[in-house]
Design an enzyme around this catalytic site. Sequence first.
Site, mmCIF file in Angstrom:
data_model
loop_
_atom_site.group_PDB
_atom_site.id
_atom_site.type_symbol
_atom_site.label_atom_id
_atom_site.label_comp_id
_atom_site.label_asym_id
_atom_site.label_seq_id
_atom_site.Cartn_x
_atom_site.Cartn_y
_atom_site.Cartn_z
ATOM 1 N N GLY A 46 0.833 -1.193 0.000
ATOM 2 C CA GLY A 46 0.000 0.000 0.000
ATOM 3 C C GLY A 46 0.867 1.243 0.000
ATOM 4 C CD GLN A 51 3.522 5.751 2.572
ATOM 5 O OE1 GLN A 51 2.523 5.234 2.114
ATOM 6 N NE2 GLN A 51 4.515 5.043 3.080
ATOM 7 C CB CYS A 88 5.341 2.112 7.107
ATOM 8 S SG CYS A 88 4.872 3.615 6.252
ATOM 9 C CG LEU A 89 6.808 0.879 1.028
ATOM 10 C CD1 LEU A 89 6.262 1.172 -0.365
ATOM 11 C CD2 LEU A 89 7.951 -0.132 0.951
ATOM 12 C CG HIS A 130 -0.412 1.253 7.278
ATOM 13 N ND1 HIS A 130 0.564 0.817 8.161
ATOM 14 C CD2 HIS A 130 0.218 2.080 6.402
ATOM 15 C CE1 HIS A 130 1.719 1.383 7.825
ATOM 16 N NE2 HIS A 130 1.539 2.147 6.771
ATOM 17 C CD GLU A 131 -1.013 2.385 2.840
ATOM 18 O OE1 GLU A 131 -0.586 3.541 2.740
ATOM 19 O OE2 GLU A 131 -0.264 1.419 3.075
ATOM 20 C CG HIS A 134 0.378 6.774 5.505
ATOM 21 N ND1 HIS A 134 1.544 7.267 6.034
ATOM 22 C CD2 HIS A 134 0.585 5.454 5.287
ATOM 23 C CE1 HIS A 134 2.426 6.270 6.136
ATOM 24 N NE2 HIS A 134 1.871 5.164 5.692
HETATM 25 CO CO CO Z 1 2.752 3.318 5.567
#
Ligand code: CO
Length: 151
Positions: A46, A51, A88-89, A130-131, A134
């Site tokens: 995701g 991000q 998380c990236l 999660h997304e 963000h």
């Molecule tokens: Co993330």
Amino acid sequence: MAIREIRKKDDEVLYKPCKEVVAFDKKLAILLDDMYDTMKKYEGVGLAAPQVGILKRVVVIDVGEGLIELVNPKIVEASGTQNGPEGCLSVPGVFGEVERPNQVTVEAQDRSGNTFFITGEELLARAFCHEIEHLEGKLFLDRVTKFIENE
Ligand code: CO
């Protein structure tokens, strides 16, 4: 098609709330395409627009069941609980246990502005939560109950 730079956890853009998308235009389509390419390149499941430095309510997810694009998503129903590892990236190499609802229904728009509802369980429900967080300027780190040691 382009890979965008992933902002890491010290970048203040990750902690700001995102704006609603009002223009369902070429620019949005390019953002979604680039986010997909970037997520795939870095092997994420995701990615949220902040991000890649864009403060708009845009998310892409692929937990292995195909691409899901969410514009202006919001959680409209959540039930049950699950505990599992999350990463998380924007926080490479860090994984932790996070409790999430086990089933989540999201209302969102597609890239053309059409409203739809989608329900996910387990990993997909986790990805929705999660997304979407963000987009509120929150990282999963705040929710970790136990960090997992890397091998
Ligand atoms: Co993330």
